[in-house]
Design a protein around this motif. Structure first.
Motif, PDB file in Angstrom:
ATOM      1  N   LEU A  30      34.780 -16.893 -36.588  1.00 51.11           N
ATOM      2  CA  LEU A  30      35.197 -15.848 -37.518  1.00 51.11           C
ATOM      3  C   LEU A  30      36.709 -15.594 -37.454  1.00 51.11           C
ATOM      4  O   LEU A  30      37.350 -15.352 -38.477  1.00 51.11           O
ATOM      5  CB  LEU A  30      34.440 -14.556 -37.211  1.00 51.11           C
ATOM      6  CG  LEU A  30      32.987 -14.511 -37.670  1.00 51.11           C
ATOM      7  CD1 LEU A  30      32.240 -13.362 -36.997  1.00 51.11           C
ATOM      8  CD2 LEU A  30      32.909 -14.372 -39.182  1.00 51.11           C
ATOM      9  N   ARG A  70      35.367  -7.576 -43.153  1.00 53.00           N
ATOM     10  CA  ARG A  70      33.941  -7.383 -43.420  1.00 53.00           C
ATOM     11  C   ARG A  70      33.204  -8.720 -43.498  1.00 53.00           C
ATOM     12  O   ARG A  70      33.689  -9.673 -44.099  1.00 53.00           O
ATOM     13  CB  ARG A  70      33.774  -6.622 -44.739  1.00 53.00           C
ATOM     14  CG  ARG A  70      34.360  -5.227 -44.705  1.00 53.00           C
ATOM     15  CD  ARG A  70      34.651  -4.687 -46.101  1.00 53.00           C
ATOM     16  NE  ARG A  70      33.444  -4.545 -46.907  1.00 53.00           N
ATOM     17  CZ  ARG A  70      32.643  -3.488 -46.865  1.00 53.00           C
ATOM     18  NH1 ARG A  70      32.923  -2.479 -46.048  1.00 53.00           N
ATOM     19  NH2 ARG A  70      31.572  -3.419 -47.644  1.00 53.00           N
ATOM     20  N   VAL A  71      32.005  -8.734 -42.893  1.00 54.55           N
ATOM     21  CA  VAL A  71      31.125  -9.904 -42.927  1.00 54.55           C
ATOM     22  C   VAL A  71      29.943  -9.588 -43.831  1.00 54.55           C
ATOM     23  O   VAL A  71      29.135  -8.707 -43.532  1.00 54.55           O
ATOM     24  CB  VAL A  71      30.630 -10.270 -41.517  1.00 54.55           C
ATOM     25  CG1 VAL A  71      29.637 -11.431 -41.596  1.00 54.55           C
ATOM     26  CG2 VAL A  71      31.795 -10.613 -40.606  1.00 54.55           C
ATOM     27  N   LEU A  75      26.649 -10.264 -44.695  1.00 60.13           N
ATOM     28  CA  LEU A  75      25.552 -10.945 -44.010  1.00 60.13           C
ATOM     29  C   LEU A  75      24.317 -10.984 -44.912  1.00 60.13           C
ATOM     30  O   LEU A  75      23.339 -10.260 -44.719  1.00 60.13           O
ATOM     31  CB  LEU A  75      25.250 -10.242 -42.684  1.00 60.13           C
ATOM     32  CG  LEU A  75      24.376 -10.997 -41.685  1.00 60.13           C
ATOM     33  CD1 LEU A  75      24.971 -12.356 -41.342  1.00 60.13           C
ATOM     34  CD2 LEU A  75      24.190 -10.176 -40.415  1.00 60.13           C
ATOM     35  N   TRP A 124      24.988 -13.582 -35.542  1.00 61.20           N
ATOM     36  CA  TRP A 124      26.089 -13.234 -36.442  1.00 61.20           C
ATOM     37  C   TRP A 124      26.442 -11.755 -36.351  1.00 61.20           C
ATOM     38  O   TRP A 124      27.619 -11.379 -36.382  1.00 61.20           O
ATOM     39  CB  TRP A 124      25.720 -13.584 -37.882  1.00 61.20           C
ATOM     40  CG  TRP A 124      26.045 -14.984 -38.280  1.00 61.20           C
ATOM     41  CD1 TRP A 124      25.175 -16.032 -38.380  1.00 61.20           C
ATOM     42  CD2 TRP A 124      27.335 -15.503 -38.623  1.00 61.20           C
ATOM     43  NE1 TRP A 124      25.843 -17.165 -38.776  1.00 61.20           N
ATOM     44  CE2 TRP A 124      27.160 -16.875 -38.931  1.00 61.20           C
ATOM     45  CE3 TRP A 124      28.601 -14.948 -38.701  1.00 61.20           C
ATOM     46  CZ2 TRP A 124      28.222 -17.691 -39.319  1.00 61.20           C
ATOM     47  CZ3 TRP A 124      29.665 -15.756 -39.093  1.00 61.20           C
ATOM     48  CH2 TRP A 124      29.469 -17.108 -39.382  1.00 61.20           C
ATOM     49  N   ALA A 146      30.100 -10.522 -35.096  1.00 62.13           N
ATOM     50  CA  ALA A 146      30.979  -9.704 -35.938  1.00 62.13           C
ATOM     51  C   ALA A 146      31.462  -8.482 -35.161  1.00 62.13           C
ATOM     52  O   ALA A 146      32.656  -8.141 -35.186  1.00 62.13           O
ATOM     53  CB  ALA A 146      30.234  -9.275 -37.197  1.00 62.13           C
ATOM     54  N   LEU A 165      34.535  -6.477 -36.439  1.00 62.04           N
ATOM     55  CA  LEU A 165      34.310  -6.582 -37.882  1.00 62.04           C
ATOM     56  C   LEU A 165      33.147  -5.701 -38.327  1.00 62.04           C
ATOM     57  O   LEU A 165      32.291  -5.324 -37.527  1.00 62.04           O
ATOM     58  CB  LEU A 165      34.017  -8.036 -38.251  1.00 62.04           C
ATOM     59  CG  LEU A 165      35.023  -9.067 -37.727  1.00 62.04           C
ATOM     60  CD1 LEU A 165      34.529 -10.478 -37.996  1.00 62.04           C
ATOM     61  CD2 LEU A 165      36.398  -8.841 -38.347  1.00 62.04           C
ATOM     62  N   VAL A 192      29.716  -5.330 -40.431  1.00 63.35           N
ATOM     63  CA  VAL A 192      28.600  -6.047 -41.047  1.00 63.35           C
ATOM     64  C   VAL A 192      28.170  -5.275 -42.288  1.00 63.35           C
ATOM     65  O   VAL A 192      27.917  -4.068 -42.221  1.00 63.35           O
ATOM     66  CB  VAL A 192      27.420  -6.180 -40.070  1.00 63.35           C
ATOM     67  CG1 VAL A 192      26.206  -6.804 -40.763  1.00 63.35           C
ATOM     68  CG2 VAL A 192      27.823  -7.001 -38.849  1.00 63.35           C
ATOM     69  N   GLY A 224      32.230  -9.183 -48.895  1.00 63.21           N
ATOM     70  CA  GLY A 224      32.929  -9.285 -47.630  1.00 63.21           C
ATOM     71  C   GLY A 224      34.046 -10.303 -47.654  1.00 63.21           C
ATOM     72  O   GLY A 224      34.275 -11.006 -48.652  1.00 63.21           O
ATOM     73  N   VAL A 245      34.031 -12.771 -45.581  1.00 65.56           N
ATOM     74  CA  VAL A 245      33.322 -14.001 -45.278  1.00 65.56           C
ATOM     75  C   VAL A 245      31.866 -13.765 -45.666  1.00 65.56           C
ATOM     76  O   VAL A 245      31.387 -12.629 -45.623  1.00 65.56           O
ATOM     77  CB  VAL A 245      33.466 -14.380 -43.781  1.00 65.56           C
ATOM     78  CG1 VAL A 245      32.746 -13.390 -42.891  1.00 65.56           C
ATOM     79  CG2 VAL A 245      32.961 -15.780 -43.498  1.00 65.56           C
ATOM     80  N   VAL A 268      27.761 -15.036 -45.170  1.00 67.58           N
ATOM     81  CA  VAL A 268      26.815 -15.767 -44.329  1.00 67.58           C
ATOM     82  C   VAL A 268      25.456 -15.754 -45.022  1.00 67.58           C
ATOM     83  O   VAL A 268      24.910 -14.681 -45.299  1.00 67.58           O
ATOM     84  CB  VAL A 268      26.697 -15.135 -42.930  1.00 67.58           C
ATOM     85  CG1 VAL A 268      25.763 -15.968 -42.060  1.00 67.58           C
ATOM     86  CG2 VAL A 268      28.065 -15.001 -42.273  1.00 67.58           C
TER      87      VAL A 268
END
Length: 231
Positions: free
Chosen positions: A53, A64-65, A67, A82, A86, A91, A93, A98, A100, A102
């Motif tokens: 990440l 921000r992830v 998810l 994950w 994060a 980060l 979730v 976000g 990124v 996932v």
């Protein structure tokens, strides 16, 4: 201590002990696939994913992830890896847009940010022939360093979880009843239920969890007996 600190302590003090065991129901009556992660192996996957990440995706605390994986597979071990990764990197979730993305093994759309697809294979095997813009999680993560030396959250008051109407800070993640038991978690219906039962409670109380998803009643009884669950 925040949850990622508790994971590091657990991996150091009781690294070989069971932490997270996942069963996913087999197709056409097949046996459920089993994945067992000790505290040390779970922490190793988390460290690799945190490094991914930060070093590959270029995220910094406060980013921000997204998810997506948690919506369909809230209790899967890759979802939980994950989530903790994060948090270890400071980060948030989220189920909203976000920095990124996932997703599971069949991602759709053309992402405008770094995006990773998870195979959900019980042994963590990777994916091939992904759509443009998507990267295989397993192969990329396994190439990352085994240890984490990066930064954590800027503050315990920073936002760690923002899913639906539920928002929690890093400090609030620890406001969960600790569990010293080995608990069976059956088909968790949402991401927070899985996070609370499989990450927060056992890290706070020294327990462990067995997650069973899409497993029939006969197999479920056998799992409970074989894993020696307390509840």
């Amino acid at each position: 201590m925040l949850l990622h600190d508790l994971l590091a302590r657990r991996a150091s003090s009781d690294g070989s002990g069971p932490f997270l065991t996942c069963y996913v129901g087999g197709s056409s009556g097949g046996l459920p696939a089993r994945t067992e992660l000790s505290a040390r192996s779970f922490a190793n996957w988390v460290a690799k994913t945190s490094n991914l990440l930060v070093d590959e995706a270029g995220l910094v605390p406060g980013d921000r992830v997204e998810l997506r994986l948690a919506a369909d597979h809230p209790g899967h071990w890759m979802t939980l890896i994950w989530t903790m990764a994060a948090w270890q990197a400071g980060l948030t979730v989220t189920d909203d847009a976000g920095d990124v993305i996932v997703a599971g093994p069949s991602p759709t759309g053309t992402p405008g940010v770094p995006a990773y697809a998870c195979s959900l294979h019980p042994l963590g095997l990777g994916l091939k022939d992904l759509p443009d813009g998507w990267t295989d999680f397993s192969g990329t993560a396994l190439a990352q360093p085994d240890d984490w030396f990066g930064e954590g959250p800027d503050s315990p008051a920073a936002t760690a979880w923002e899913v639906g109407d539920d928002a929690r800070t890093f400090a609030e993640l620890t406001a969960v009843e600790p569990s010293p038991a080995r608990v069976l978690v059956v088909d968790p219906q949402d991401a927070w239920t899985a996070v609370r039962a499989c990450l927060a409670a056992p890290l706070l109380g020294g327990g462990s969890s067995v997650v069973a998803a899409a497993v029939d009643e006969t197999a479920l009884a056998a799992i409970a007996a074989d894993e020696k669950v307390d509840a």
